[in-house]
Design a protein around this motif. Structure first.
Motif, PDB file in Angstrom:
ATOM      1  N   ALA A  89      75.602  41.522  21.904  1.00  0.00           N
ATOM      2  CA  ALA A  89      75.110  41.589  23.404  1.00  0.00           C
ATOM      3  C   ALA A  89      75.827  40.251  24.219  1.00  0.00           C
ATOM      4  O   ALA A  89      75.684  40.233  25.144  1.00  0.00           O
ATOM      5  CB  ALA A  89      73.803  41.613  23.485  1.00  0.00           C
ATOM      6  N   GLY A  90      75.945  39.222  23.132  1.00  0.00           N
ATOM      7  CA  GLY A  90      76.318  37.799  24.107  1.00  0.00           C
ATOM      8  C   GLY A  90      74.955  37.201  24.181  1.00  0.00           C
ATOM      9  O   GLY A  90      74.131  37.429  23.829  1.00  0.00           O
ATOM     10  N   PRO A  91      75.296  36.129  25.072  1.00  0.00           N
ATOM     11  CA  PRO A  91      74.040  35.349  25.589  1.00  0.00           C
ATOM     12  C   PRO A  91      72.983  36.197  26.061  1.00  0.00           C
ATOM     13  O   PRO A  91      73.289  36.885  26.892  1.00  0.00           O
ATOM     14  CB  PRO A  91      74.675  34.284  26.445  1.00  0.00           C
ATOM     15  CG  PRO A  91      76.149  34.103  26.121  1.00  0.00           C
ATOM     16  CD  PRO A  91      76.477  35.550  25.328  1.00  0.00           C
ATOM     17  N   GLY A 119      71.381  25.483  13.160  1.00  0.00           N
ATOM     18  CA  GLY A 119      72.704  25.423  13.721  1.00  0.00           C
ATOM     19  C   GLY A 119      73.347  26.462  14.001  1.00  0.00           C
ATOM     20  O   GLY A 119      74.349  26.696  14.349  1.00  0.00           O
ATOM     21  N   PHE A 120      72.414  27.511  14.046  1.00  0.00           N
ATOM     22  CA  PHE A 120      73.052  29.275  14.240  1.00  0.00           C
ATOM     23  C   PHE A 120      72.934  29.618  15.600  1.00  0.00           C
ATOM     24  O   PHE A 120      73.726  30.483  15.882  1.00  0.00           O
ATOM     25  CB  PHE A 120      72.325  30.040  13.233  1.00  0.00           C
ATOM     26  CG  PHE A 120      72.560  29.674  11.628  1.00  0.00           C
ATOM     27  CD1 PHE A 120      73.815  29.393  11.313  1.00  0.00           C
ATOM     28  CD2 PHE A 120      71.369  29.863  10.904  1.00  0.00           C
ATOM     29  CE1 PHE A 120      73.783  28.923   9.916  1.00  0.00           C
ATOM     30  CE2 PHE A 120      71.521  29.645   9.610  1.00  0.00           C
ATOM     31  CZ  PHE A 120      72.542  29.074   9.112  1.00  0.00           C
ATOM     32  N   VAL A 121      72.136  28.946  16.538  1.00  0.00           N
ATOM     33  CA  VAL A 121      71.965  29.389  17.837  1.00  0.00           C
ATOM     34  C   VAL A 121      71.714  28.121  18.604  1.00  0.00           C
ATOM     35  O   VAL A 121      71.488  27.300  18.251  1.00  0.00           O
ATOM     36  CB  VAL A 121      70.766  30.285  18.201  1.00  0.00           C
ATOM     37  CG1 VAL A 121      70.962  31.668  17.368  1.00  0.00           C
ATOM     38  CG2 VAL A 121      69.398  29.811  18.150  1.00  0.00           C
ATOM     39  N   VAL A 135      70.200  32.044  25.127  1.00  0.00           N
ATOM     40  CA  VAL A 135      69.915  31.911  23.835  1.00  0.00           C
ATOM     41  C   VAL A 135      71.539  32.592  23.342  1.00  0.00           C
ATOM     42  O   VAL A 135      71.770  33.730  23.783  1.00  0.00           O
ATOM     43  CB  VAL A 135      69.224  32.569  22.791  1.00  0.00           C
ATOM     44  CG1 VAL A 135      69.175  32.285  21.488  1.00  0.00           C
ATOM     45  CG2 VAL A 135      67.850  31.953  23.670  1.00  0.00           C
ATOM     46  N   GLU A 136      72.316  31.988  22.599  1.00  0.00           N
ATOM     47  CA  GLU A 136      73.616  32.420  22.275  1.00  0.00           C
ATOM     48  C   GLU A 136      73.973  31.949  20.664  1.00  0.00           C
ATOM     49  O   GLU A 136      73.197  30.871  20.508  1.00  0.00           O
ATOM     50  CB  GLU A 136      74.810  32.044  23.092  1.00  0.00           C
ATOM     51  CG  GLU A 136      75.068  30.472  23.313  1.00  0.00           C
ATOM     52  CD  GLU A 136      76.082  30.084  24.206  1.00  0.00           C
ATOM     53  OE1 GLU A 136      76.462  30.997  24.788  1.00  0.00           O
ATOM     54  OE2 GLU A 136      76.441  28.855  24.496  1.00  0.00           O
ATOM     55  N   SER A 137      74.745  32.638  20.124  1.00  0.00           N
ATOM     56  CA  SER A 137      75.136  32.311  18.750  1.00  0.00           C
ATOM     57  C   SER A 137      76.232  30.911  18.842  1.00  0.00           C
ATOM     58  O   SER A 137      76.858  31.108  19.708  1.00  0.00           O
ATOM     59  CB  SER A 137      75.790  33.443  18.065  1.00  0.00           C
ATOM     60  OG  SER A 137      76.278  33.065  16.750  1.00  0.00           O
TER      61      SER A 137
END
Length: 197
Positions: A89-91, A119-121, A135-137
């Motif tokens: 879905a993206g951010p 450190g994953f998001v 929130v984004e990856s």
């Protein structure tokens, strides 16, 4: 490390659904005999719900195996589902994630913070709404995708074992039926509460 904020508790189209910040439990009885690891003897009090009893026991074992596989990535069960959602879905607004995973904002914040520390998001202000957080990856989170896909395939293999494709399709049909039944029952209970609020 503390307990996970995101915990698997029931069946959905992904085979399990996720709720954040709610305890996962199983009801059983203690026996004097030595049970196989992860197995809890069925209580006679549960004899009126044999399907529900088996679903709870299977969900518990599925969660245990998922936890074992995810430990190598530094994740708890359910964290990979949040990452999968962000990849697709993206951010996303943090408030929307709480709605998507059917949890409260405080529990989602704790889950996002845990993944952020790993450190994953990452979180950043929403350019369209200064009050909201996206929130984004991160690249490190994206780099987990291939490993999580392999892990998910391994979990599937452990789940279906030697089942034929015909039996797997039959199981999926049954689980989808269970999902529909429980979704309808849950909606019937929560709808009046929403109207009152």
């Amino acid at each position: 490390m503390g307990p996970p904020e995101l915990v698997i508790v029931g069946f959905t189209s992904h085979a399990v659904s996720t709720h954040i910040g709610q305890p996962w439990f199983i009801v059983g009885r203690v026996t004097s005999g030595r049970a196989a690891r992860g197995r809890v003897a069925s209580s006679t009090a549960a004899s009126g719900g044999p399907v529900s009893n088996v679903l709870i026991r299977v969900t518990r074992l599925h969660l245990m195996r998922a936890r074992q596989l995810l430990q190598g990535l530094g994740l708890y069960p359910g964290h990979e589902l949040l990452l999968m959602h962000l990849w697709d879905a993206g951010p996303q607004r943090q408030t929307d994630l709480a709605i998507e995973f059917d949890t409260d904002s405080a529990s989602m914040t704790r889950t996002v913070q845990r993944l952020e520390r790993a450190g994953f998001v990452r979180r950043r202000p929403d350019p369209h709404d200064g009050r909201a957080t996206l929130v984004e990856s991160t690249p490190a989170g994206m780099a987990l995708r291939a490993r999580i896909e392999r892990l998910w395939t391994e979990l599937e293999a452990a789940t279906v074992g030697e089942m034929t494709m015909s039996r797997q399709r039959q199981l999926l049909r049954g689980l989808h039926c269970v999902e529909t039944n429980l979704s309808s029952a849950t909606s019937a209970i929560t709808a009046p509460a929403r109207r009152r609020s």
